[in-house]
Design a protein around this motif. Structure first.
Motif: not given
Lengths: 325, 473
Positions: B177-191, B200-212
């Protein structure tokens, strides 16, 4: 080319002298013979007389580099450096701490070392090259991908695991071969199978991946495309053309270790109880038998230098473009 | 309240120093466009971030284990007042020891299998009526809370695993949740859109791999922690120490050897390699001679010779070290020094070759023609163009060094026998393989931890190499 080889041969003793100076500094200057005597005799209650006797028995009572008290050339020869280090150039290694002649020991132990190191080397090279070529043959497919994954996984496993796991599975669970030991003559075979097989398997990961990159680079060249265009099958192109041309980078890594095969392998010999030079070295290290360690360092570097010269020569054999100057 | 005094061992100092250097280097790399691009490629790679996450977890354990202290002993009774100032325990502990206090202190008599409630070997016990008979005695701590262990063990273990899994899942959800909130905030989109971007791996970093990866790690750590409060999850070793605790302690040793060695390798290889390649002539000859000499001595033998000599020095000067931990630490550091001294030659040769090529390039020649001094050319024009090779070599060396430690400890020229490391663990466990039935757990635990660490390092090294080496496809 002849001049080059002569120059390399002249360079070799120079390197050996460097090795000698380094080991001399390590063994006699960092710690004085007194320190060693004290440690060998037991650190605490040791009399100066006992130390003196220990040193005289082993010839460590002389000055290190220069004996001012002696006459003429003896000023230089009556020293530890001459007696213990320079003597090695004529393969006079002196005696081990247990009193046995080191040169003699080397001669008898070379055989078992070679008996395990040589088959491991030849078979390992064959298997890894074949495996790498197979990966290149199936390049950019799932087989290639998982092959590389397997290589990375295999090279991440500790070498000790292969040995311990292999011994446990093959000898303890399946009772196929003895767990360790060595026999005379052909009887040695049944003791050698397991270490050789494990040695080959343990080596696959790292080298197959490396060979694969070399082969891949070579397989993308124009002449390979031409060969395919002429109608050669992929296998023929790989074995006839790619393999030959990829020999140069492979030779650099491979030829240099051939002479060192005489040294055997520290770990394998001690795990499998093979009375070769590797286990000899390990025993020497564990019992702090410095003369043996010094002798092994000397032999090891000598063989390495021979390997370097052989590498240079093998270049000219496989690649006429290489000129040694 | 027990007081304590922080102890800074040499390796601690260097480890944290190295960490500081890395942070500084990262800070300065932010300003360089090519560096940002290369690290961006690493960050976008799923494999890269998976392995980095694993490595960071190991590093975290290692760093926590590097905060050392000595407890102040509480003087007893009447002398308390005057002895107030000084009695320090001779035992140096680390923050990890304090965190894992129950693991460290709950020492059984000897071997016990993972999750066992009985000792592994039969012992003579005196019954209530005074008769003696041989049986597997109950463990002092493992499964001590169970009244009828035969029946209750399975249920209790399952229950704890379930609690652990639930806690892990909860923890992961919060983290995600924290990661997604941060990504959402930096991209200025809703949660919700942020979640999709991460997935979908569009957060700049490979967040999905890290979270998994984190999910995987948490799902293991959760149950293990829940079980560790009551059982010895990986069993105990010969003197009854918890194997899980030993493996955690081994991580620091592996990290120290893998990283501090490079502190020696790096300056030697870089300075000598560049100077040899750039200046040529007799300087080149001398440097080449030195590394051929070092190279020609078989590695293990050179290390053995140096370690044997170092041991004599340490043994003959016991007065240098206040505690056993300091002596073991000095030996560990010396081992790093020795490994560094014997392993700089490869990188040096590589850098020399590259410098030879760079020397002939136009921009270097132009700098020379303008009269720029040699040191300045080397520092400004040559070195920055070699840094990718240095970085790749460093990351690649790490895994090799971790593996080497185990082998060296086996040969008897590794770390101090009292230092907990993968090598000493394997070495101790090896003796017990001949036992029937076999004591396998400490061996397997050491190998698995080592495998994960080395595999992560290898994968990360590959990703770094691909990102930084322009020649790589």
């Amino acid at each position: 080319m002849f001049a080059y080889i002569v120059r390399r041969l002249l360079y070799a003793p120079l390197i050996l002298i460097g090795v000698n100076l380094l080991t001399f500094a390590l063994f006699f200057v960092v710690n004085t013979p007194d320190d060693m005597a004290r440690m060998q005799l037991g650190a605490k209650r040791v009399t100066p007389e006992a130390i003196e006797r220990w040193k005289v028995e082993r010839g460590y009572d002389k000055p290190l580099l220069f004996d001012g008290a002696a006459e003429g050339t003896q000023k230089l020869t009556h020293t530890i450096f001459f007696e213990k280090s320079l003597r090695m150039f004529v393969f006079d290694f002196g005696r081990a701490d247990d009193g046995r002649d080191i040169a003699n020991e080397l001669k008898t132990r070379m055989g078992p070392s070679l008996a395990i190191a040589l088959p491991t080397f030849v078979l390992g090279l064959f298997v890894t090259v074949c495996f790498a070529l197979l990966l290149v043959f199936f390049r950019a497919s799932y087989l290639d991908f998982w092959g590389v994954v397997m290589c990375v996984a295999m090279m991440s496993i500790s070498g000790l695991f292969y040995i311990i796991g292999g011994q446990w599975l093959v000898s303890k669970v399946w009772h196929l071969v003895p767990i360790s030991g060595y026999g005379a003559g052909l009887d040695a075979g049944r003791f050698l199978v397991l270490p050789v097989v494990i040695g080959v398997i343990a080596g696959i990961g790292g080298s197959a991946r490396w060979y694969r990159t070399i082969f891949l680079e070579e397989a993308g060249r124009d002449y390979v495309r031409t060969a395919r265009a002429k109608g050669l099958s992929e296998l023929q192109a790989l074995f006839r053309h790619v393999l030959k041309n990829a020999m140069i980078p492979i030779l650099t890594g491979v030829v240099v270790v051939i002479p060192s095969l005489f040294m055997g392998s520290l770990i394998y010999e001690s795990f499998f109880g093979i009375p070769g030079l590797g286990s000899y070295t390990i025993d020497a290290i564990n019992s702090q038998d410095f003369p043996v360690v010094r002798a092994m360092v000397f032999i090891g570097s000598l063989l390495y230098i021979v390997g370097l010269i052989l590498t240079d020569l093998s270049y000219t054999l496989v690649d006429p473009r290489v000129r040694l100057e | 309240m027990m007081g304590f005094q922080p102890v800074v061992l040499w390796t601690d100092l260097l480890l944290f120093g190295l960490l500081g250097c890395i942070v500084l280097a990262a800070w300065s790399a932010r300003r360089s466009e090519p560096m940002r691009a290369a690290w961006g490629r690493v960050g976008a790679s799923g494999v890269g971030m998976t392995s980095l996450t694993l490595l960071l977890i190991f590093v975290l354990v290692g760093l926590v284990d590097s905060l050392h202290y000595r407890e102040r002993l509480e003087p007893a009774g009447a002398e308390a007042a005057e002895a107030r100032k000084a009695q320090l325990s001779t035992e140096v502990r680390s923050a990890l020891d304090a965190l894992a206090e129950p693991l460290r202190t709950r020492v059984e008599k000897t071997y016990s299998a993972p999750l066992a409630w009985q000792l592994f070997s039969k012992q003579t016990v005196e019954g209530k009526d005074g008769t003696q008979h041989r049986e597997f005695p109950r463990l002092k701590y493992g499964g001590a809370g169970l009244q009828y262990p035969e029946q209750d063990l399975a249920g209790d273990v399952t229950g704890r695993i379930a609690i652990g899994l639930a806690a892990a899942a909860g923890g992961w959800l919060v983290l995600a949740g924290v990661v997604v909130a941060l990504v959402a905030r930096s991209r200025r989109v809703p949660f919700g859109a942020g979640w999709r971007a991460v997935w979908r791996g569009k957060g700049g970093l490979a967040w999905r791999a890290m979270l998994l990866t984190l999910a995987g790690v948490l799902l293991l750590v959760g149950p293990i922690t829940a079980l560790a409060t009551e059982y010895h999850v990986f069993g105990t070793d010969k003197v009854g120490q918890d194997v899980l605790f030993l493996t955690l302690k081994s991580i620091r040793t592996a990290l120290v050897i893998g990283t501090l060695t490079t502190l020696v390798t790096l300056p030697l290889a870089v300075a000598l390699g560049i100077v040899a390649g750039y200046l040529g002539g007799w300087v080149d000859d001398v440097i080449q001679y030195v590394y051929t000499v070092l190279n020609s001595i078989p590695g293990v033998l050179l290390i053995a010779a140096a370690v044997l000599m170092m041991q004599v020095v340490i043994d003959t000067h016991p007065e240098w070290f206040e505690t056993a931990a300091e002596r073991a630490d000095a030996r560990l550091l010396a081992l790093c020094l020795i490994l560094g001294m014997t392993s700089w030659t490869g990188l040096c040769r590589l850098l020399r070759g590259e410098t030879l090529k760079l020397r002939e390039l136009e921009y270097v020649q132009a700098a020379r023609a303008f009269g720029v001094s040699t040191t300045r050319i080397l520092a400004r024009h040559v070195l920055p163009n070699l840094m990718h090779l240095v970085l790749i070599a460093l990351v690649m060396d790490f895994s090799g060094l971790v593996l080497a430690e185990a082998v060296l400890s086996y040969v008897g020229i590794g770390v101090d026998p009292n230092t907990i490391s993968f090598g000493t663990m394997i070495n101790a466990a090896r003796m017990e393989l001949a036992r029937e039935p076999m004591v396998w757990w400490s061996l397997v635990a050491a190998f698995i931890f080592m495998f994960v660490l080395v595999l992560a390092a290898n994968l990360f090294a590959d990703v770094v190499r691909d990102a930084f080496d322009p020649r790589a496809s």
